[in-house]
Design a protein around this motif. Structure first.
Motif, PDB file in Angstrom:
ATOM      1  N   ALA B  96       7.724  -0.656 -20.380  1.00 32.68           N
ATOM      2  CA  ALA B  96       8.726  -1.414 -19.622  1.00 32.68           C
ATOM      3  C   ALA B  96       8.704  -0.991 -18.150  1.00 32.68           C
ATOM      4  N   PHE B  97       8.486   0.318 -17.909  1.00 37.27           N
ATOM      5  CA  PHE B  97       8.463   0.772 -16.512  1.00 37.27           C
ATOM      6  C   PHE B  97       7.334   0.086 -15.743  1.00 37.27           C
ATOM      7  N   LEU B  98       6.114   0.121 -16.330  1.00 39.01           N
ATOM      8  CA  LEU B  98       4.965  -0.474 -15.630  1.00 39.01           C
ATOM      9  C   LEU B  98       5.182  -1.966 -15.408  1.00 39.01           C
ATOM     10  N   ALA B  99       5.775  -2.635 -16.388  1.00 41.22           N
ATOM     11  CA  ALA B  99       6.010  -4.080 -16.272  1.00 41.22           C
ATOM     12  C   ALA B  99       6.923  -4.385 -15.091  1.00 41.22           C
ATOM     13  N   TRP B 100       8.076  -3.695 -15.041  1.00 39.67           N
ATOM     14  CA  TRP B 100       9.038  -4.000 -13.975  1.00 39.67           C
ATOM     15  C   TRP B 100       8.590  -3.454 -12.628  1.00 39.67           C
ATOM     16  N   ALA B 101       7.897  -2.297 -12.656  1.00 41.75           N
ATOM     17  CA  ALA B 101       7.400  -1.745 -11.384  1.00 41.75           C
ATOM     18  C   ALA B 101       6.342  -2.683 -10.800  1.00 41.75           C
ATOM     19  N   GLY B 102       5.389  -3.132 -11.629  1.00 36.71           N
ATOM     20  CA  GLY B 102       4.343  -4.044 -11.146  1.00 36.71           C
ATOM     21  C   GLY B 102       4.935  -5.334 -10.601  1.00 36.71           C
ATOM     22  N   ALA B 103       5.900  -5.898 -11.357  1.00 41.64           N
ATOM     23  CA  ALA B 103       6.509  -7.163 -10.928  1.00 41.64           C
ATOM     24  C   ALA B 103       7.290  -6.980  -9.629  1.00 41.64           C
ATOM     25  N   ALA B 104       8.039  -5.866  -9.525  1.00 42.32           N
ATOM     26  CA  ALA B 104       8.860  -5.645  -8.324  1.00 42.32           C
ATOM     27  C   ALA B 104       7.981  -5.373  -7.107  1.00 42.32           C
ATOM     28  N   ILE B 105       6.916  -4.586  -7.292  1.00 43.39           N
ATOM     29  CA  ILE B 105       6.012  -4.298  -6.166  1.00 43.39           C
ATOM     30  C   ILE B 105       5.391  -5.607  -5.677  1.00 43.39           C
ATOM     31  N   PHE B 106       4.971  -6.434  -6.625  1.00 45.83           N
ATOM     32  CA  PHE B 106       4.380  -7.720  -6.243  1.00 45.83           C
ATOM     33  C   PHE B 106       5.411  -8.613  -5.542  1.00 45.83           C
ATOM     34  N   ALA B 107       6.591  -8.727  -6.156  1.00 44.48           N
ATOM     35  CA  ALA B 107       7.597  -9.664  -5.630  1.00 44.48           C
ATOM     36  C   ALA B 107       8.064  -9.296  -4.232  1.00 44.48           C
ATOM     37  N   LEU B 108       8.223  -7.993  -3.971  1.00 41.83           N
ATOM     38  CA  LEU B 108       8.786  -7.576  -2.682  1.00 41.83           C
ATOM     39  C   LEU B 108       7.722  -7.134  -1.685  1.00 41.83           C
ATOM     40  N   HIS B 109       6.459  -7.217  -2.085  1.00 44.59           N
ATOM     41  CA  HIS B 109       5.386  -6.772  -1.182  1.00 44.59           C
ATOM     42  C   HIS B 109       5.335  -7.675   0.062  1.00 44.59           C
ATOM     43  N   PRO B 110       5.236  -7.069   1.257  1.00 46.20           N
ATOM     44  CA  PRO B 110       5.198  -7.893   2.473  1.00 46.20           C
ATOM     45  C   PRO B 110       4.079  -8.936   2.476  1.00 46.20           C
ATOM     46  N   LEU B 111       2.977  -8.666   1.766  1.00 45.50           N
ATOM     47  CA  LEU B 111       1.889  -9.656   1.752  1.00 45.50           C
ATOM     48  C   LEU B 111       2.248 -10.916   0.965  1.00 45.50           C
ATOM     49  N   ALA B 112       3.321 -10.849   0.168  1.00 43.11           N
ATOM     50  CA  ALA B 112       3.733 -12.042  -0.583  1.00 43.11           C
ATOM     51  C   ALA B 112       4.611 -12.960   0.268  1.00 43.11           C
ATOM     52  N   ILE B 113       5.009 -12.473   1.456  1.00 40.95           N
ATOM     53  CA  ILE B 113       5.969 -13.235   2.280  1.00 40.95           C
ATOM     54  C   ILE B 113       5.424 -14.611   2.667  1.00 40.95           C
ATOM     55  N   GLU B 114       4.158 -14.657   3.078  1.00 37.03           N
ATOM     56  CA  GLU B 114       3.610 -15.947   3.517  1.00 37.03           C
ATOM     57  C   GLU B 114       3.669 -16.971   2.375  1.00 37.03           C
ATOM     58  N   GLY B 115       3.384 -16.511   1.163  1.00 39.07           N
ATOM     59  CA  GLY B 115       3.422 -17.406   0.004  1.00 39.07           C
ATOM     60  C   GLY B 115       4.806 -17.987  -0.242  1.00 39.07           C
TER      61      GLY B 115
END
Lengths: 78, 346
Positions: B96-115
Motif C-alpha cells: 500500500a505504501f508503494l502504491a500511494w507513494a508512487g501515485a502521489a509522487i506522480f500526481a504532484l510532480h512538477p513535470l506533470a503540471i504541463e499535462g
C-alpha cells in the motif's frame, strides 16, 4: 520514517508547483517565462512579441521580434 | 491497510491536487494551441467524429469550451490517472505504501503540471487512462480483467495515438508478474495489426506514414537526426524528473551539441541495460525504468519536427520514474532506521 520522507518530498514538489502553475495562467506569462529561459530561440520570442503587441505594447513587441529574427538568422548562418 | 485508510489516502491525494490546481482552474485562461482546438469546434458532438483520430478528446472540445470547465476536466482526468496508477502499483507490488507513494509522487510532480494546466493536453490524459485501464486488466489475475485490455486500448487511442505504447506496457506488466506467454505476445501483435488495419481502413494511413505523422512540406527531418534530438530532449526530461527546476514549454534544444545528443542516447541505452540487470534484484525499479523507456520509444521514431519531446508528452514515462522513486524512498527509510544510523543519531 518512510511516510515522513515521502511527505518531505511532496512538500518540496508543492513548493515548486506553486510557482510553476502560475506560468500557465495566460499566454503572456507562459511565453514570458519560455522566452526568458530560451533567449535566442525564435518561437518563444515571437510568441511573446505577439502577446505584447496584442496588449498595445507595440514598440516593445517590434523590438523583441526584430531582435529574435536577427538572432535566428545569425544562428542559421553558423 | 484497511479500506478506510485507502479511502483517506485517495481523498488526501485529491485534496492536494485541488489545493495545487484550484487557483489555476478558477483563474487561468486558454493558452498556446488551445485556441486552435477551440476554432475547430462546431458546437455539437458528431458521433462519426469519435471514429476519427483523437475522436474522444476532439469531440470533448465540442462540449467543454470555457477555460474553467476545460481546466476542471483536466484536473479530474489527472486525479483519475493517479488513482489508476495507485491501483496498478498495488497489484504489482502488493504494498500500500508503494502504491500511494508512487501515485502521489506522480500526481504532484512538477513535470506533470504541463499535462494538467495546459487544456490541450487533455488528449494525453485520456490516452493515459486507457493505457492504465488496459494494464490493470492485465495485472488483475481474474479472467474478467482481460476484456479491459482492448477496452482500455480503444479508449486510449480515442484520446491520442500515443496510447500505442499499450502494446509494450501490457506485456511488460505480464512479464513483471511472470505471466507472459507466447500466445499473449501473439494476441498483442494480432490486436496491433487489427488496429493498424482499422486505421488504414478508416483514415487511409499506413503504418509507415505514422513515422512522419507530424511532418509536412518544409519540415522534414532525417530519422537519425530526429533520434539524436529526441534523445537529448528525453535526457533533459529525465534529469528534470529528479531535479524539476527548469521547466519550460519550449526549451532551446538546438544548444545541445552533437556530442551531447549522442551521450544522451547512450545514457538512455544504459538505462535499458540497467533495467534488464535489475529485473531480479530490484524488480519494481526495473519495472519503472522499463515502463519509462517503453512509453518513450515511439517518440524516438515518430517525427514531429516542430515539437520535440515536451513535458506533457513525458506524462506516461513519468509514471515509471515515480514508481522507482517510491521504491527508493522505502529503501532510504529502511537504511535510515537501521541500528547503525540510530546510533549516529543518538
Amino acid at each position: 520514517m518512510r511516510w515522513g520522507l515521502l511527505l518531505g518530498l511532496l512538500l518540496a514538489y508543492l513548493a515548486i508547483d506553486a510557482r510553476a502553475v502560475v506560468v500557465w495562467r495566460s499566454d503572456l506569462s507562459l511565453w514570458s517565462h519560455a522566452a526568458a529561459l530560451a533567449p535566442s530561440k525564435l518561437r518563444p520570442q515571437l510568441n511573446l512579441s505577439k502577446q505584447l503587441y496584442a496588449l498595445g505594447r507595440e514598440e516593445e513587441a517590434i523590438r523583441l521580434a526584430s531582435r529574435a529574427l536577427h538572432l535566428d538568422q545569425e544562428r542559421r548562418s553558423r | 491497510m484497511t479500506r478506510r485508510q485507502h479511502l483517506a489516502c485517495a481523498l488526501a491525494l485529491c485534496a492536494a491536487l485541488v489545493g495545487e490546481f484550484g487557483g489555476h482552474v478558477w483563474r487561468a485562461g486558454f493558452v498556446y494551441e488551445d485556441q486552435r482546438l477551440l476554432d475547430g469546434r462546431s458546437d455539437h458532438v458528431k458521433p462519426a467524429g469519435l471514429l476519427r483520430g483523437r475522436g474522444l478528446s476532439g469531440q470533448s472540445w465540442e462540449i467543454i469550451a470555457t477555460p474553467r470547465a476545460a481546466h476542471a476536466l483536466n484536473l479530474a482526468l489527472h486525479a483519475t490517472v493517479a488513482l489508476l496508477l495507485a491501483a496498478l502499483i498495488a497489484q504489482l507490488s502488493g504494498s500500500a505504501f508503494l502504491a500511494w507513494a508512487g501515485a502521489a509522487i506522480f500526481a504532484l510532480h512538477p513535470l506533470a503540471i504541463e499535462g494538467v494546466a495546459y487544456a490541450a493536453s487533455r488528449a494525453e490524459l485520456m490516452a493515459a487512462i486507457g493505457v492504465l485501464l488496459a494494464c490493470l486488466g492485465a495485472a488483475g489475475r481474474s479472467p474478467w480483467g482481460w476484456p479491459l485490455i482492448p477496452i482500455g486500448a480503444v479508449i486510449g487511442f480515442a484520446g491520442k495515438e500515443s496510447a500505442i505504447v499499450v502494446f509494450g506496457l501490457v506485456p511488460l506488466v505480464l512479464m513483471a508478474q511472470g505471466r507472459l506467454r507466447a500466445w499473449m505476445v501473439a494476441g498483442a501483435l494480432l490486436l496491433a495489426a487489427g488496429l493498424a488495419g482499422g486505421d488504414y481502413w478508416l483514415h487511409g494511413r499506413s503504418l509507415v506514414s505514422w513515422a512522419a505523422i507530424g511532418e509536412y512540406a518544409g519540415s522534414h527531418v532525417g530519422a537519425g537526426e530526429w533520434l539524436l534530438l529526441q534523445g537529448a530532449a528525453a535526457y533533459r526530461l529525465l534529469i528534470l524528473s529528479f531535479a524539476p527546476f527548469w521547466l519550460s514549454v519550449d526549451p532551446d534544444l538546438a544548444l545541445v551539441p552533437l556530442a551531447g545528443r549522442a551521450f544522451a542516447l547512450i545514457a538512455l541505452a544504459g538505462l535499458a541495460e540497467a533495467a534488464w540487470r535489475l529485473r531480479r534484484r530490484q524488480p519494481l525499479i526495473a519495472f519503472g525504468l522499463a515502463w519509462s523507456l517503453l512509453a518513450l520509444a515511439p517518440r524516438l521514431i515518430v517525427r514531429t519536427p516542430l515539437a520535440p519531446l515536451n513535458e506533457h508528452q513525458w506524462y506516461l514515462p513519468l509514471m515509471g520514474i515515480a514508481c522507482g522513486l517510491a521504491v527508493a524512498i522505502e529503501r532510504l527509510a529502511g537504511r535510515l532506521s537501521a541500528p547503525a544510523f540510530q546510533e549516529i543519531g543518538a
